[in-house]
Enzyme design. Structure first.
Site, PDB file in Angstrom:
ATOM      1  N   ASP A 295     -75.062   6.134  51.372  1.00 43.30           N
ATOM      2  CA  ASP A 295     -74.974   5.004  52.291  1.00 43.30           C
ATOM      3  C   ASP A 295     -74.108   5.392  53.400  1.00 43.30           C
ATOM      4  O   ASP A 295     -74.519   4.953  54.475  1.00 43.30           O
ATOM      5  CB  ASP A 295     -74.755   3.719  52.005  1.00 43.30           C
TER       6      ASP A 295
ATOM      7  N   ASP B 266     -89.747  -5.311  43.005  1.00 38.92           N
ATOM      8  CA  ASP B 266     -88.131  -5.501  43.290  1.00 38.92           C
ATOM      9  C   ASP B 266     -88.117  -5.649  45.071  1.00 38.92           C
ATOM     10  O   ASP B 266     -87.705  -4.687  45.601  1.00 38.92           O
ATOM     11  CB  ASP B 266     -87.286  -4.240  42.847  1.00 38.92           C
TER      12      ASP B 266
ATOM     13  N   GLU C 208     -75.587  -1.790  35.854  1.00 35.64           N
ATOM     14  CA  GLU C 208     -76.348  -2.732  36.054  1.00 35.64           C
ATOM     15  C   GLU C 208     -77.951  -2.847  35.456  1.00 35.64           C
ATOM     16  O   GLU C 208     -78.502  -1.623  35.916  1.00 35.64           O
ATOM     17  CB  GLU C 208     -76.742  -2.635  37.661  1.00 35.64           C
TER      18      GLU C 208
ATOM     19  N   HIS D 225     -73.027   2.635  48.069  1.00 34.45           N
ATOM     20  CA  HIS D 225     -73.257   4.020  47.373  1.00 34.45           C
ATOM     21  C   HIS D 225     -72.828   5.104  48.370  1.00 34.45           C
ATOM     22  O   HIS D 225     -72.910   5.044  49.476  1.00 34.45           O
ATOM     23  CB  HIS D 225     -74.860   4.372  47.159  1.00 34.45           C
TER      24      HIS D 225
HETATM   25  C1  XUL Z   1     -81.717  -1.014  42.614  1.00 33.28           C
HETATM   26  C2  XUL Z   1     -80.566  -1.598  42.602  1.00 33.28           C
HETATM   27  C3  XUL Z   1     -79.264  -0.931  43.178  1.00 33.28           C
HETATM   28  C4  XUL Z   1     -78.199  -1.054  42.628  1.00 33.28           C
HETATM   29  C5  XUL Z   1     -76.914  -0.002  42.953  1.00 33.28           C
HETATM   30  O1  XUL Z   1     -82.942  -2.013  42.125  1.00 33.28           O
HETATM   31  O2  XUL Z   1     -80.486  -2.934  42.536  1.00 33.28           O
HETATM   32  O3  XUL Z   1     -79.119  -1.034  44.645  1.00 33.28           O
HETATM   33  O4  XUL Z   1     -77.726  -2.310  42.946  1.00 33.28           O
HETATM   34  O5  XUL Z   1     -77.316   1.209  42.756  1.00 33.28           O
HETATM   35 CO    CO Z   2     -78.884  -3.935  42.690  1.00 33.18          CO
END
Ligand code: XUL
Ligand code: CO
Length: 369
Positions: A102, A305, A230, A99
């Site tokens: 980051d 998660d 995603e 990102h």
């Molecule tokens: C959040 C997640 C993120 C994405 C990219 O759950 O998976 O890290 O992969 O923003």
């Molecule tokens: Co992810």
């Protein structure tokens, strides 16, 4: 400076080795079904969990004290680049993902942030040229900053929406600079808590328009990576718009985006949605949108998660079966969106976590084949 001391390049040593810092199953040059393992798997390391993450969780601050911390945020950011490429080289991983936030400090304005990004991506580019390591994807973090509390591309606040658009524009410029193969959108705050204060249709229209503008901009600059969305059903919002593969396909079809986007599917997001990982991969295949995967594993007892390194052979085998049936993932790959537990404070644990994930998928590939 050596950031991961005492360990050389991780090599394949086979099942009988007792060396912890070796692959038992991942043998990059070995052929499986006529293709090298490294070309089937296209492994990538995630910048955020690996080099930026400091070990904080919902209940406490960071526990890691990395030897790449510097005396200013920018010095730390520069050291991180060196540490990250040392880790990738030692792991024999050829791709990475990040990102914007980051890699560089955000400073006090968008201008300062973008200047910092320019400086750090110059360093990253040098390292890429030196090592041959490639960018699988980058993305804009449009969910951590307070301005995004009500969403980014689904926001009805014009200034917030414009700021998100500026971040994506910059992200695409960086993708071009680093010859990225994919570009990811994960809608961290793109969802809602209550329908009583949410105009659902307007929010969907706003984000659809946003995606169309991203495609137009990529065409304008003459560099069009594979765009990926995603899906994730919840966390941080109660109802995330891109709930799962099927929901996201419906959105892409309705708003005439299906030809420009594929999906980046994540193991732990599938189980959060009440699906198995291979169910999500199979649905994506059905609609010809299986693009890339974020490899990780849930902790069933917690139900969050948790982003554990993949360690379950059956899950990895069934996932690799879908990937083989898909004819592979290229230009996508397998990104370890996975992190250490807060108690794993040794830097070399980062190597062990990735070795575990890579061996699990390598063994899964052979079983599926
Ligand atoms: C959040 C997640 C993120 C994405 C990219 O759950 O998976 O890290 O992969 O923003
Ligand atoms: Co992810």
């Amino acid at each position: 400076m050596i950031y991961f001391p005492g360990v050389d390049k991780i090599e394949y040593e086979g099942k009988s080795t007792d060396n912890m810092f070796a692959f038992r199953h991942y043998n990059p040059e070995e052929y499986v079904l006529g293709k090298k393992m490294k070309d089937h798997l296209r492994f990538a390391v995630a910048y955020w969990h690996t080099i930026t993450y400091e070990g904080a969780d919902q209940f406490g601050v960071g526990t890691f004290h990395r030897n790449w911390y510097g005396s200013t945020p920018m010095e730390t950011a520069k050291n991180r680049v060196d540490a990250f490429f040392e880790l990738l080289t030692k792991l024999q991983v050829e791709y990475f993902c990040f990102h914007d936030v980051d890699i560089a400090p955000q400073g006090n304005s968008l201008k300062e942030f973008f200047d910092n990004l320019d400086e750090i991506t110059d360093l990253i580019k040098e390292k890429m040229d030196e090592t041959g390591i490639k960018l699988l994807w980058n993305t804009a973090n449009m969910f951590s900053h307070p301005r995004y509390m009500n969403g980014a591309a689904t926001s009805n606040e014009a200034d917030v929406y414009a700021c998100a658009a500026a971040q994506v524009k910059k992200g695409l410029d960086i993708n071009k600079k680093l010859s990225g193969e994919n570009y990811v959108f994960w809608g961290g705050r793109e969802g809602y808590e209550s329908l009583l204060n949410t105009n659902l249709e307007l929010e969907q229209q706003n984000i659809a328009k946003f995606f169309h503008m991203a495609v137009e901009y990529a065409e304008k600059i003459g560099h069009k990576p594979q765009f990926l969305i995603e899906p994730k059903p919840k966390e941080p919002t109660t109802h995330q718009y891109d709930y799962d593969a099927a929901t996201t396909v419906a959105f892409l079809q309705k708003y005439d985006l299906i030809q420009d986007f594929k999906l980046n599917l994540e193991g732990n997001h599938a189980t959060l949605a009440g699906h198995t990982f291979d169910h999500e991969l199979a649905i994506a295949r059905l609609y010809n949108v299986l693009g890339s995967i974020d490899a990780n594993h849930d902790e069933k007892i917690l139900g969050w998660d948790t982003d554990e390194f993949p360690h379950d052979l059956l899950t990895a085998t069934l996932a690799m079966y879908q990937i083989l049936e898909n004819g592979g993932l290229e230009p996508g790959g397998i990104n370890f969106d996975a992190k250490l537990r807060r108690t794993s404070i040794e830097p070399n644990d980062l190597l062990l976590g990735h070795i575990l994930g890579m061996d699990t998928f390598a063994r899964g590939l052979k079983a599926a084949a």
